[in-house]
Design a protein around this motif. Structure first.
Motif, PDB file in Angstrom:
ATOM      1  N   PHE B 195       9.254  -9.635  11.213  1.00  0.00           N
ATOM      2  CA  PHE B 195       9.946 -10.901  11.485  1.00  0.00           C
ATOM      3  C   PHE B 195       9.396 -12.007  10.594  1.00  0.00           C
ATOM      4  CE2 PHE B 195       6.918 -13.697  13.722  1.00  0.00           C
ATOM      5  CZ  PHE B 195       5.862 -12.821  13.907  1.00  0.00           C
ATOM      6  N   LYS B 196      10.161 -13.088  10.507  1.00  0.00           N
ATOM      7  CA  LYS B 196       9.703 -14.286   9.810  1.00  0.00           C
ATOM      8  C   LYS B 196      10.148 -15.495  10.651  1.00  0.00           C
ATOM      9  CE  LYS B 196       7.808 -12.760   5.908  1.00  0.00           C
ATOM     10  NZ  LYS B 196       7.625 -11.375   6.195  1.00  0.00           N
ATOM     11  N   VAL B 197       9.295 -16.492  10.718  1.00  0.00           N
ATOM     12  CA  VAL B 197       9.654 -17.718  11.450  1.00  0.00           C
ATOM     13  C   VAL B 197       9.937 -18.813  10.432  1.00  0.00           C
ATOM     14  CG1 VAL B 197       9.017 -19.271  13.325  1.00  0.00           C
ATOM     15  CG2 VAL B 197       7.946 -17.030  13.172  1.00  0.00           C
ATOM     16  N   ARG B 198      11.046 -19.450  10.596  1.00  0.00           N
ATOM     17  CA  ARG B 198      11.448 -20.531   9.696  1.00  0.00           C
ATOM     18  C   ARG B 198      11.897 -21.730  10.537  1.00  0.00           C
ATOM     19  NH1 ARG B 198       9.274 -17.754   6.695  1.00  0.00           N
ATOM     20  NH2 ARG B 198       9.994 -16.765   4.782  1.00  0.00           N
ATOM     21  N   LYS B 199      12.134 -22.827   9.842  1.00  0.00           N
ATOM     22  CA  LYS B 199      12.600 -24.039  10.518  1.00  0.00           C
ATOM     23  C   LYS B 199      13.917 -23.786  11.263  1.00  0.00           C
ATOM     24  CE  LYS B 199      13.098 -28.905   9.288  1.00  0.00           C
ATOM     25  NZ  LYS B 199      13.254 -29.852   8.154  1.00  0.00           N
ATOM     26  N   ASP B 200      14.782 -22.931  10.646  1.00  0.00           N
ATOM     27  CA  ASP B 200      16.100 -22.688  11.247  1.00  0.00           C
ATOM     28  C   ASP B 200      16.080 -21.566  12.283  1.00  0.00           C
ATOM     29  OD1 ASP B 200      15.745 -20.529   9.622  1.00  0.00           O
ATOM     30  OD2 ASP B 200      17.639 -20.711   8.537  1.00  0.00           O
ATOM     31  N   GLY B 201      14.919 -21.085  12.630  1.00  0.00           N
ATOM     32  CA  GLY B 201      14.857 -20.058  13.678  1.00  0.00           C
ATOM     33  C   GLY B 201      13.977 -18.873  13.306  1.00  0.00           C
ATOM     34  N   ILE B 202      14.199 -17.789  14.019  1.00  0.00           N
ATOM     35  CA  ILE B 202      13.388 -16.587  13.833  1.00  0.00           C
ATOM     36  C   ILE B 202      14.283 -15.473  13.296  1.00  0.00           C
ATOM     37  CG2 ILE B 202      12.015 -14.852  15.076  1.00  0.00           C
ATOM     38  CD1 ILE B 202      11.886 -17.599  17.041  1.00  0.00           C
ATOM     39  N   TRP B 203      13.802 -14.799  12.256  1.00  0.00           N
ATOM     40  CA  TRP B 203      14.552 -13.710  11.645  1.00  0.00           C
ATOM     41  C   TRP B 203      13.820 -12.418  11.971  1.00  0.00           C
ATOM     42  CZ3 TRP B 203      18.872 -14.865   8.420  1.00  0.00           C
ATOM     43  CH2 TRP B 203      19.082 -16.230   8.197  1.00  0.00           C
ATOM     44  N   GLY B 204      14.507 -11.514  12.627  1.00  0.00           N
ATOM     45  CA  GLY B 204      13.859 -10.259  13.013  1.00  0.00           C
ATOM     46  C   GLY B 204      14.583  -9.065  12.423  1.00  0.00           C
ATOM     47  N   LEU B 205      13.829  -8.091  11.936  1.00  0.00           N
ATOM     48  CA  LEU B 205      14.404  -6.856  11.386  1.00  0.00           C
ATOM     49  C   LEU B 205      14.316  -5.766  12.445  1.00  0.00           C
ATOM     50  CD1 LEU B 205      15.396  -5.002   9.023  1.00  0.00           C
ATOM     51  CD2 LEU B 205      12.998  -4.740   8.376  1.00  0.00           C
ATOM     52  N   GLU B 206      15.459  -5.188  12.786  1.00  0.00           N
ATOM     53  CA  GLU B 206      15.477  -4.145  13.809  1.00  0.00           C
ATOM     54  C   GLU B 206      14.990  -2.823  13.232  1.00  0.00           C
ATOM     55  OE1 GLU B 206      18.588  -2.876  17.314  1.00  0.00           O
ATOM     56  OE2 GLU B 206      19.295  -2.742  15.260  1.00  0.00           O
ATOM     57  N   ARG B 207      14.240  -2.083  14.032  1.00  0.00           N
ATOM     58  CA  ARG B 207      13.733  -0.769  13.630  1.00  0.00           C
ATOM     59  C   ARG B 207      14.857   0.162  13.203  1.00  0.00           C
ATOM     60  NH1 ARG B 207      10.432  -0.498  18.970  1.00  0.00           N
ATOM     61  NH2 ARG B 207       8.397  -1.245  18.313  1.00  0.00           N
ATOM     62  N   LEU B 208      14.626   0.858  12.131  1.00  0.00           N
ATOM     63  CA  LEU B 208      15.495   1.934  11.626  1.00  0.00           C
ATOM     64  C   LEU B 208      16.884   1.501  11.161  1.00  0.00           C
ATOM     65  CD1 LEU B 208      14.896   5.073  13.892  1.00  0.00           C
ATOM     66  CD2 LEU B 208      14.261   4.786  11.503  1.00  0.00           C
ATOM     67  N   THR B 209      17.528   0.599  11.882  1.00  0.00           N
ATOM     68  CA  THR B 209      18.930   0.289  11.558  1.00  0.00           C
ATOM     69  C   THR B 209      19.049  -0.661  10.368  1.00  0.00           C
ATOM     70  OG1 THR B 209      19.011  -1.644  12.987  1.00  0.00           O
ATOM     71  CG2 THR B 209      19.564   0.471  13.997  1.00  0.00           C
ATOM     72  N   GLY B 210      18.025  -1.473  10.124  1.00  0.00           N
ATOM     73  CA  GLY B 210      18.102  -2.452   9.042  1.00  0.00           C
ATOM     74  C   GLY B 210      18.869  -3.703   9.438  1.00  0.00           C
ATOM     75  N   THR B 211      19.311  -3.778  10.682  1.00  0.00           N
ATOM     76  CA  THR B 211      20.032  -4.967  11.138  1.00  0.00           C
ATOM     77  C   THR B 211      19.057  -6.141  11.252  1.00  0.00           C
ATOM     78  OG1 THR B 211      21.578  -3.605  12.359  1.00  0.00           O
ATOM     79  CG2 THR B 211      21.451  -5.911  13.015  1.00  0.00           C
ATOM     80  N   VAL B 212      19.509  -7.291  10.755  1.00  0.00           N
ATOM     81  CA  VAL B 212      18.664  -8.488  10.824  1.00  0.00           C
ATOM     82  C   VAL B 212      19.291  -9.450  11.832  1.00  0.00           C
ATOM     83  CG1 VAL B 212      17.767 -10.462   9.524  1.00  0.00           C
ATOM     84  CG2 VAL B 212      17.890  -8.205   8.441  1.00  0.00           C
ATOM     85  N   PHE B 213      18.492  -9.873  12.784  1.00  0.00           N
ATOM     86  CA  PHE B 213      18.966 -10.849  13.776  1.00  0.00           C
ATOM     87  C   PHE B 213      18.352 -12.205  13.444  1.00  0.00           C
ATOM     88  CE2 PHE B 213      19.150  -6.805  16.099  1.00  0.00           C
ATOM     89  CZ  PHE B 213      20.447  -6.849  16.606  1.00  0.00           C
ATOM     90  N   HIS B 214      19.230 -13.207  13.395  1.00  0.00           N
ATOM     91  CA  HIS B 214      18.757 -14.575  13.217  1.00  0.00           C
ATOM     92  C   HIS B 214      18.861 -15.264  14.576  1.00  0.00           C
ATOM     93  CE1 HIS B 214      19.371 -18.775  11.218  1.00  0.00           C
ATOM     94  NE2 HIS B 214      18.172 -18.639  11.751  1.00  0.00           N
ATOM     95  N   LEU B 215      17.707 -15.548  15.149  1.00  0.00           N
ATOM     96  CA  LEU B 215      17.682 -16.175  16.474  1.00  0.00           C
ATOM     97  C   LEU B 215      17.327 -17.651  16.332  1.00  0.00           C
ATOM     98  CD1 LEU B 215      15.454 -13.495  18.286  1.00  0.00           C
ATOM     99  CD2 LEU B 215      17.926 -13.493  18.063  1.00  0.00           C
ATOM    100  N   GLY B 216      17.939 -18.456  17.163  1.00  0.00           N
ATOM    101  CA  GLY B 216      17.536 -19.856  17.204  1.00  0.00           C
ATOM    102  C   GLY B 216      16.186 -19.969  17.901  1.00  0.00           C
ATOM    103  N   HIS B 217      15.554 -21.106  17.774  1.00  0.00           N
ATOM    104  CA  HIS B 217      14.264 -21.270  18.463  1.00  0.00           C
ATOM    105  C   HIS B 217      14.436 -21.219  19.988  1.00  0.00           C
ATOM    106  CE1 HIS B 217      11.619 -21.807  15.067  1.00  0.00           C
ATOM    107  NE2 HIS B 217      12.539 -22.562  14.495  1.00  0.00           N
ATOM    108  N   ASP B 218      15.700 -21.378  20.425  1.00  0.00           N
ATOM    109  CA  ASP B 218      15.947 -21.256  21.869  1.00  0.00           C
ATOM    110  C   ASP B 218      16.227 -19.797  22.274  1.00  0.00           C
ATOM    111  OD1 ASP B 218      18.360 -20.849  20.652  1.00  0.00           O
ATOM    112  OD2 ASP B 218      19.455 -22.431  21.714  1.00  0.00           O
ATOM    113  N   GLY B 219      16.190 -18.874  21.311  1.00  0.00           N
ATOM    114  CA  GLY B 219      16.356 -17.449  21.619  1.00  0.00           C
ATOM    115  C   GLY B 219      17.775 -16.931  21.470  1.00  0.00           C
TER     116      GLY B 219
END
Lengths: 393, 307
Positions: B195-219
């Motif tokens: 994952f990486k934390v940025r001003k615009d939220g949290i970016w998480g890489l899902e295991r195996l699938t390569g899907t990237v989720f961009h979450l707001g700081h509110d989740g």
């Protein structure tokens, strides 16, 4: 009347001509016993006497005087491309283009020109070792040799070449109502999780329950299940923490599921293995490591060639070595390749790979799942690999 | 190399205009079709432990990188040697630190402004606080709702620590005093592997699938990026300054670049051991100077690329 007789003679002649083998076959049958080419099911070119569709009568580059390699020849008429679209698993003989492993190109007693005298024989010829011959309580399709009732013989989007996911596949014969009734009072829905307890081929226990039971399951569901919530990794660790603590706290562990990593590989209920794995290691590891298996399957020189298992090299719960190896990149190899452990290119902590400064190990030159180069080398051993380090040569 | 000096340059004056144009065209074509042209990334230097003495050790399975822009330092967690290494922003080795041989499999780290290190120690399953001034080391076992956490990746953002829990695959947020604050995950997902934390939220890489989720700081899930090109084993994630998504394919040894719609842009590097090749890459990050750093675990180095 004469006119009618003429028509009749002409009609009979046409019928006789149609039924008789063509000129090509007539010539072939002078040497090749015609009796070998008649059975309940006959390949259409054979029935037409059109031997030259597949064979060259004079010379050929391929054995059996075949016009092309077997796979090219068969696929020229039989398009199985659609079956392979979106496939997760392609049956090994299909992958290898070895159609004749299962099919007879001329005649057979069975539809589909399957090479077998009794149902299922074609499958058991390769899969005999992994399947028990007899069970006290066999699953009827298995007992009748109807493997294709559940398995697709060429390719499938499901693991184990299943024709559908277990939920849908089992429901084809077992109605939802019957399944519900048989599992009344269970803490969670059982649909789709049939293989967690049942062996789809057979068992020596009633209801096809697998042979080795997880003791808490044997005792009561409540030992692990609390309500209908998920049973987490932590629940398993309540009993098994000590068994795998060192592996969990290694630099690389195999925690892979946000809910329960253990049950990705182990059945929490029943198995036919003492380690409660959900199946053979290949079956357990493949779904997540498709690319590794694809590389091995596609390699000209795959490794290991024998019946070695993943666990022979990998510490499957966790490891401080790269790729979850059990030991370092020398020791893990020399546990089988003893000779190379005594006589080899210098390896070990004191020999540094000029490309990286890392200790030279077997994996510096060999790729352990196989490559297209002899001896599983990463590049050609004739020159390309060696000159990466030995530049002055 | 300066191409405008020396004999070759003087000889070149005799080349006709047409020849020059043809040469330039061919050169342009060659550059256009080469992978380097598509990416324009050039190897700058490697962070490696120097072998100065007989008992010097190369880095073994380094796993984590931290960059301190104020001090212009790179710090590398040399996991299997139980030590941390520091380098200048030019890649020169400075020193190593093993806390008096007390570190156990350090995997990731950050350095606070006051000279305090926070280290994920896999061997202890702890988040360890090391006060460099007082030479004090405190290992802290983390829990979440009373359940043990297995820390994997660590980041600092604002006044909080963001920790990837390997067991639950969630990103757990703790205050600096390690009080439970917030947790990020996605319903029904397979867990994050990076994952990486940025001003615009949290970016998480899902295991195996390569899907990237961009979450707001509110989740809230703000965007789900499904890469249009499949990868063997997506393992590490970085979000570039222009918003491109960089995914490391651990088995293929490649860096794959996608835009935020998931469209494939380009791919570079590959598996191997020579320069520009990766073996079991573990982490990827942009440094404050715009360079792309890849922790090349199997080759015991950090490869630094610039444009």
């Amino acid at each position: 009347m004469r006119r009618f007789t003429g028509f009749l003679v002409a009609f009979v002649c046409v019928l006789l001509l149609a039924a008789a083998p063509s000129g090509a076959a007539v010539v072939c049958y002078k040497c090749h016993d015609r009796a070998n080419f008649s059975a309940a099911v006959v390949h259409r070119p054979v029935a037409r006497g059109d031997c030259t569709v597949c064979h060259s009568p004079h010379v050929a580059r391929n054995s059996g005087l075949l016009q092309q390699e077997v796979s090219s020849l068969c696929l020229g008429c039989h398009d199985i491309g659609k079956e392979q679209e979106g496939a997760v698993v392609v049956h090994k003989p299909v992958r290898a283009g070895n159609c004749l492993a299962c099919h007879d190109p001329h005649v057979s007693r069975v539809r589909g020109l399957i090479r077998e005298d009794r149902p299922g024989q074609a499958c058991f010829r390769c899969h005999e070792a992994e399947l028990a011959k007899k069970y006290k309580y066999p699953h009827p399709p298995y007992a009748k040799g109807k493997c294709v009732a559940c398995h697709a013989p060429h390719a499938s989007g499901q693991f184990l070449l299943l024709r559908a996911g277990t939920a849908a596949l089992c429901r084809k014969c077992h109605s939802g109502g019957a399944i519900k009734a048989a599992h009344a009072g269970f803490p969670v829905k059982v649909e789709g999780a049939c293989l967690s307890c049942h062996n789809p081929h057979g068992s020596d226990s009633k209801k096809l329950i697998k042979a080795v039971l997880h003791p808490p399951y044997e005792e009561s569901c409540d030992n692990c299940h609390e309500g209908d919530g998920a049973v987490t990794t932590d629940k398993c660790l309540e009993c098994h923490q000590e068994d795998i603590e060192n592996d969990l706290y290694a630099s690389h562990n195999h925690l892979v599921d946000p809910v329960n990593s253990c049950v990705r590989c182990h059945s929490p209920h029943a198995s036919d293995r003492d380690d409660l794995l959900r199946g053979r290691e290949e079956r357990v590891c493949r779904p997540c490591h498709l690319d590794t298996f694809a590389r091995k399957d596609g390699a000209l020189h795959p490794h290991p060639r024998d019946k070695a298992t993943c666990k022979d090299c990998h510490a499957v719960h966790g490891s401080n070595q790269i790729a979850l190896l059990k030991k370092d990149g020398v020791s893990v190899c020399t546990s089988c390749h003893e000779t190379q452990g005594k006589f080899t290119h210098p390896v070990g902590d004191k020999v540094h790979d000029p490309r990286t400064g890392q200790p030279v190990t077997c994996v510096s030159c060999h790729y352990p799942h196989g490559t297209d180069f002899e001896f599983n080398l990463k590049l050609s051993g004739a020159k390309d690999l060696c000159v990466q380090c030995h530049r002055s040569y | 190399m300066n191409w405008h000096k020396g004999k070759e340059s003087r000889r070149g004056r005799g080349v006709s205009g047409l020849g020059l144009a043809a040469s330039l065209f061919l050169l342009g074509l060659a550059v256009a079709v080469s992978p380097a042209a598509a990416t324009s990334w050039q190897w700058q230097f490697s962070l490696k432990a120097p072998i100065l003495k007989k008992d010097s050790k190369p880095m073994l399975m380094p796993a984590g990188l931290f960059v301190d822009p104020a001090r212009k330092r790179y710090y590398v967690a040399d996991t299997e040697n139980n030590r941390l290494l520091s380098f200048t922003d030019k890649g020169e080795f400075l020193t190593f630190f093993d806390a008096g041989k007390r570190l156990q499999a350090p995997y990731d780290m950050i350095r606070e402004a006051g000279g305090v290190l926070w280290v994920v120690e896999k061997g202890r399953n702890s988040l360890t606080r090391i006060d460099l001034k007082s030479r004090k080391l405190e290992s802290k076992s983390l829990t979440w709702d009373g359940v043990d956490v297995i820390p994997h990746r660590l980041a600092e953002y604002g006044d909080a620590f963001y920790i990837l829990d390997k067991k639950s695959g969630r990103i757990l947020v703790y205050t600096k005093k390690l009080a439970q604050k917030n947790a990020y995950g996605v319903k029904g997902f397979r867990g994050f592997v990076d994952f990486k934390v940025r001003k615009d939220g949290i970016w998480g890489l899902e295991r195996l699938t390569g899907t990237v989720f961009h979450l707001g700081h509110d989740g809230r899930v703000m965007r789900t990026i499904k890469p249009a090109r499949s990868m063997s084993f997506p393992y590490a994630l970085e979000i570039g300054p222009a918003g491109l998504v960089y995914l490391v394919d651990r088995h293929a040894g490649t860096v794959n670049v996608f835009d935020q719609s998931g469209a494939f842009k380009y791919r570079f590097l590959g598996a191997g051991h020579v320069r520009g090749r990766l073996s079991y890459p573990e982490e990827i990050m942009f440094d404050p100077w715009g360079r792309l750093c890849v922790v090349d675990s199997g080759n015991g180095r950090v490869e630094v690329f610039g444009r």
